[in-house]
Write a protein that holds these residues in place. Structure first.
Motif, short mmCIF file in Angstrom:
data_model
loop_
_atom_site.label_atom_id
_atom_site.label_comp_id
_atom_site.label_asym_id
_atom_site.label_seq_id
_atom_site.Cartn_x
_atom_site.Cartn_y
_atom_site.Cartn_z
N ILE A 161 0.84 -1.22 0.00
CA ILE A 161 0.00 0.00 0.00
C ILE A 161 0.87 1.26 0.00
N GLY A 162 2.19 1.07 -0.26
CA GLY A 162 3.12 2.22 -0.26
C GLY A 162 3.80 2.37 1.09
N GLU A 163 4.90 3.15 1.10
CA GLU A 163 5.66 3.42 2.33
C GLU A 163 6.19 2.14 2.98
N GLY A 164 6.35 1.07 2.19
CA GLY A 164 6.85 -0.19 2.73
C GLY A 164 5.83 -0.94 3.57
N GLN A 165 4.57 -0.55 3.52
CA GLN A 165 3.53 -1.16 4.36
C GLN A 165 2.59 -2.02 3.50
N THR A 166 1.72 -2.77 4.17
CA THR A 166 0.84 -3.71 3.45
C THR A 166 -0.59 -3.65 3.98
N ILE A 167 -1.53 -4.03 3.11
CA ILE A 167 -2.89 -4.34 3.54
C ILE A 167 -2.84 -5.85 3.81
N SER A 168 -3.33 -6.26 4.99
CA SER A 168 -3.14 -7.64 5.41
C SER A 168 -3.96 -8.62 4.55
N GLN A 169 -3.54 -9.88 4.58
CA GLN A 169 -4.26 -10.97 3.90
C GLN A 169 -5.71 -11.01 4.43
N PRO A 170 -6.70 -11.19 3.56
CA PRO A 170 -8.11 -11.21 4.02
C PRO A 170 -8.35 -12.18 5.17
N LEU A 204 -10.37 0.79 19.47
CA LEU A 204 -9.15 1.48 19.06
C LEU A 204 -8.39 0.58 18.09
N GLU A 205 -8.03 1.14 16.93
CA GLU A 205 -7.20 0.40 15.97
C GLU A 205 -5.85 1.10 15.86
N ILE A 206 -4.78 0.32 15.91
CA ILE A 206 -3.44 0.90 15.76
C ILE A 206 -2.83 0.36 14.48
N GLY A 207 -2.56 1.26 13.53
CA GLY A 207 -2.06 0.89 12.21
C GLY A 207 -3.19 0.96 11.19
N THR A 208 -3.61 2.18 10.86
CA THR A 208 -4.73 2.37 9.93
C THR A 208 -4.41 1.83 8.55
N GLY A 209 -3.15 2.02 8.10
CA GLY A 209 -2.73 1.55 6.77
C GLY A 209 -3.66 2.06 5.69
N GLN A 231 1.81 9.73 7.80
CA GLN A 231 0.76 10.69 7.45
C GLN A 231 0.12 10.46 6.08
N THR A 232 0.93 10.12 5.07
CA THR A 232 0.35 9.92 3.73
C THR A 232 -0.65 8.76 3.74
N LEU A 233 -0.36 7.73 4.53
CA LEU A 233 -1.28 6.58 4.60
C LEU A 233 -2.59 6.98 5.26
N ILE A 234 -2.52 7.67 6.37
CA ILE A 234 -3.76 8.01 7.08
C ILE A 234 -4.60 8.98 6.23
N THR A 279 -3.01 -17.73 16.76
CA THR A 279 -2.40 -18.36 15.57
C THR A 279 -1.04 -17.71 15.29
N GLY A 280 -0.26 -18.34 14.45
CA GLY A 280 0.99 -17.73 14.00
C GLY A 280 0.70 -16.69 12.92
N CYS A 281 1.58 -15.70 12.78
CA CYS A 281 1.33 -14.65 11.78
C CYS A 281 2.64 -13.91 11.46
N VAL A 282 2.59 -13.09 10.40
CA VAL A 282 3.75 -12.27 10.03
C VAL A 282 3.25 -10.86 9.71
N PHE A 283 3.72 -9.88 10.47
CA PHE A 283 3.29 -8.50 10.28
C PHE A 283 4.49 -7.58 10.15
N VAL A 284 4.26 -6.42 9.52
CA VAL A 284 5.28 -5.35 9.53
C VAL A 284 5.43 -4.88 10.99
N PRO A 285 6.59 -4.31 11.33
CA PRO A 285 6.82 -3.96 12.74
C PRO A 285 5.99 -2.78 13.26
N LEU A 286 5.63 -2.89 14.52
CA LEU A 286 5.00 -1.79 15.26
C LEU A 286 6.14 -0.91 15.76
N VAL A 287 6.26 0.29 15.19
CA VAL A 287 7.40 1.15 15.49
C VAL A 287 6.95 2.28 16.40
N GLY A 288 7.56 2.36 17.59
CA GLY A 288 7.17 3.44 18.49
C GLY A 288 7.79 3.30 19.86
#
Ligand code: SAM
Length: 214
Positions: A55-64, A83-88, A110-113, A199-208
């Motif tokens: 979705i740009g900026e090195g980020q992804t929309i997750s698998q359905p 509350l959702e963290i990571g609007t993407g 900012q561009t993503l939000i 379950t097991g999963c693979v996500f981009v990192p939560l940076v903060g």
């Protein structure tokens, strides 16, 4: 011309229901929301495939399927403050806005939000509040939340987030090393927090501040 509706219904049957997603509200809402609106033109042809997309900026929309598992785990009935963290892209935000009363969503890029806000406004959602910043701090001014969903991988469960859960509230969060995590559900009962491994999963990192350092 590509039949997005047909692909969306096939996604729900083959990727979600057949793999054990049983919350009918989650299935119905994912059959309704146009996922292809949330990706750029070049990725639209793949919007209903069984995988994450850029979705740009090195980020992804997750698998359905992962979106469905996380949403089902949050157990929403319609009355909740979430509350959702990571609007993407805003796709998961739309699902939460359909299933809960109010959604507060935080994104650090900012561009993503901005893109997500535009798409969600075009689709007519009026129960979503947006914040640009570090979601690992939560959103204390609007706490407590009945549900908190983190859509990026954390090194550990941030106490800043569990402390913003309402009584009985659920936090759904991927936790683990940078490149592979476990999805956890943390449920608040008084001052006790019950952790379940989903379950097991693979996500981009939560940076903060309470996640990974940049
Ligand atoms: N749920 C999104 C969707 O449906 O498109 C996908 C989210 S993507 C897997 C993870 C997002 O989390 C990225 O957009 C990333 O910028 C964001 N993120 C990472 N760390 C964050 C933080 N501390 N606060 C807010 N957002 C963060």
């Amino acid at each position: 011309m590509q039949d997005f509706k047909k692909e969306r219904l096939a996604m729900v049957e083959e990727q979600l229901r057949r793999r054990g997603i049983h919350d009918q509200r989650v299935l119905d809402v994912m059959a309704k929301i146009p996922r292809h609106f949330f990706v750029s033109h070049e990725h639209q042809h793949a919007a209903y495939e069984d995988r994450p997309l850029p979705i740009g900026e090195g980020q992804t929309i997750s698998q359905p399927y992962m979106v469905a598992v996380m949403t089902q785990t949050l157990e929403l009935y319609g009355d909740e403050r979430v509350l959702e963290i990571g609007t993407g892209s805003g796709y998961q935000t739309a699902i939460l806005a359909e299933l809960a009363k109010t959604v507060f969503t935080i994104e650090r890029i900012q561009t993503l939000i901005q893109g997500a806000q535009k798409t969600l406004q075009e689709l007519g959602y009026e129960n979503i509040f947006f914040l640009t910043g570090d979601g690992t701090k939560g959103w204390p001014e609007n706490a407590p939340f009945n549900g908190i969903m983190v859509t990026a991988g954390a090194p550990e469960v941030p106490l800043t987030l569990t402390s913003q859960l309402a009584e009985g509230g659920r936090l759904v969060i991927p936790v683990g090393p940078r490149y592979t995590q476990t999805l956890y559900k943390v449920t608040r009962k008084g001052n006790q927090f019950k952790e379940e491994d989903i379950t097991g999963c693979v996500f981009v990192p939560l940076v903060g501040d309470f996640g990974w350092k940049e």
